[in-house]
Motif scaffolding. Sequence first.
Motif, PDB file in Angstrom:
ATOM      1  N   MET A 151       0.827  -1.207   0.000  1.00  0.00           N
ATOM      2  CA  MET A 151       0.000   0.000   0.000  1.00  0.00           C
ATOM      3  C   MET A 151       0.865   1.264   0.000  1.00  0.00           C
ATOM      4  O   MET A 151       0.757   2.123  -0.863  1.00  0.00           O
ATOM      5  N   PHE A 152       1.756   1.379   1.014  1.00  0.00           N
ATOM      6  CA  PHE A 152       2.597   2.564   1.114  1.00  0.00           C
ATOM      7  C   PHE A 152       3.692   2.562   0.056  1.00  0.00           C
ATOM      8  O   PHE A 152       4.314   3.585  -0.196  1.00  0.00           O
ATOM      9  N   LEU A 189       3.132   5.086  -2.598  1.00  0.00           N
ATOM     10  CA  LEU A 189       3.577   6.434  -2.269  1.00  0.00           C
ATOM     11  C   LEU A 189       5.103   6.530  -2.331  1.00  0.00           C
ATOM     12  O   LEU A 189       5.653   7.587  -2.656  1.00  0.00           O
ATOM     13  N   CYS A 219      -7.495  14.536  13.404  1.00  0.00           N
ATOM     14  CA  CYS A 219      -7.245  13.186  12.894  1.00  0.00           C
ATOM     15  C   CYS A 219      -6.619  13.202  11.500  1.00  0.00           C
ATOM     16  O   CYS A 219      -5.680  12.449  11.233  1.00  0.00           O
ATOM     17  N   LEU A 277      -3.092  11.613  10.228  1.00  0.00           N
ATOM     18  CA  LEU A 277      -3.129  10.523   9.251  1.00  0.00           C
ATOM     19  C   LEU A 277      -2.203  10.820   8.080  1.00  0.00           C
ATOM     20  O   LEU A 277      -1.481   9.937   7.599  1.00  0.00           O
ATOM     21  N   ILE A 278      -2.212  12.085   7.604  1.00  0.00           N
ATOM     22  CA  ILE A 278      -1.348  12.473   6.489  1.00  0.00           C
ATOM     23  C   ILE A 278       0.116  12.248   6.840  1.00  0.00           C
ATOM     24  O   ILE A 278       0.885  11.708   6.035  1.00  0.00           O
ATOM     25  N   GLN A 279       0.508  12.649   8.049  1.00  0.00           N
ATOM     26  CA  GLN A 279       1.894  12.500   8.466  1.00  0.00           C
ATOM     27  C   GLN A 279       2.293  11.033   8.567  1.00  0.00           C
ATOM     28  O   GLN A 279       3.410  10.657   8.194  1.00  0.00           O
ATOM     29  N   VAL A 280       1.391  10.187   9.060  1.00  0.00           N
ATOM     30  CA  VAL A 280       1.681   8.758   9.174  1.00  0.00           C
ATOM     31  C   VAL A 280       1.889   8.147   7.788  1.00  0.00           C
ATOM     32  O   VAL A 280       2.817   7.355   7.567  1.00  0.00           O
ATOM     33  N   VAL A 281       1.040   8.525   6.824  1.00  0.00           N
ATOM     34  CA  VAL A 281       1.139   7.997   5.468  1.00  0.00           C
ATOM     35  C   VAL A 281       2.451   8.421   4.819  1.00  0.00           C
ATOM     36  O   VAL A 281       3.161   7.613   4.207  1.00  0.00           O
ATOM     37  N   VAL A 282       2.800   9.714   4.963  1.00  0.00           N
ATOM     38  CA  VAL A 282       4.037  10.225   4.360  1.00  0.00           C
ATOM     39  C   VAL A 282       5.261   9.545   4.954  1.00  0.00           C
ATOM     40  O   VAL A 282       6.148   9.082   4.228  1.00  0.00           O
ATOM     41  N   SER A 310       5.460   6.683   6.448  1.00  0.00           N
ATOM     42  CA  SER A 310       5.485   5.262   6.077  1.00  0.00           C
ATOM     43  C   SER A 310       6.032   5.073   4.670  1.00  0.00           C
ATOM     44  O   SER A 310       6.827   4.160   4.412  1.00  0.00           O
ATOM     45  N   GLY A 311       5.598   5.944   3.750  1.00  0.00           N
ATOM     46  CA  GLY A 311       6.101   5.870   2.377  1.00  0.00           C
ATOM     47  C   GLY A 311       7.594   6.117   2.301  1.00  0.00           C
ATOM     48  O   GLY A 311       8.323   5.422   1.576  1.00  0.00           O
TER      49      GLY A 311
END
Length: 236
Positions: A1-2, A5, A92, A96-101, A103-104
């Motif tokens: 998933m990540f 990104l 939230c 969430l945006i920071q976690v996704v970035v 992780s990528g």
Amino acid sequence: MFGILAQPFGWILQLLYMLLGKYWLAILIFSVVVRLALYPVHKKTILSTAGMAEMSKKSQEIQKKYAGDRAMIEKKTQELYAETGYSPVSGCLPMLIQVVVISGLFILLRNPMNYYTDEKMVFAIHESFLWIKDMSQPDPWILPVLTGIATFFGMNMSGSMENATANAQGNKGMNLMKFVMPVMLMWLAHSYPAALAMYWTIGQIILIFFNIRFKKLREEMAAGKTPTKKKKKTAN
């Protein structure tokens, strides 16, 4: 998933290397660009968290005043949200945006050759920088220690509003995290490629400067000067 990104991040980092000619410099510039891009997100998180602390106090006042009347408590709470323009889930999305970035970026810098297309990057990721002999390998001591120190100060400054919220809610867990997280990241950095630890450390240093910029704002929010939603004037 990540990994989806991580691919565009890989293209950007590869382009920076082609322009700058140094892998460590590409990592540095990339870290700055990412943090600057997340500046609005970080600001919104600060506002949301500080607002949470103030809203918690006001919510407790409503519960004490209308104890036993659940319908009135819900009504007054909704009126409070409408008056201040505050939403309990407003923080939230930024988180969430920071976690996704992050992780990528973790996937990209942990396995860079899965996402780089230019053969020159095979040699680039093994470049040395200062005391670091190979940017693709873990640095045993200096960089992990810097990671822990930068994380501690970054979290300690960011935590002023979280601590206000924790105190309002009687929850001491957030106070503990600012000590546990730096130690955990320092330990993990022993196994991270130096490039990834460098990215995180630079990001935390920039975060410290962001927090200095937001210091006055956080103090105002902690004092209960929560921005309120402006009411529209109705025509007579």
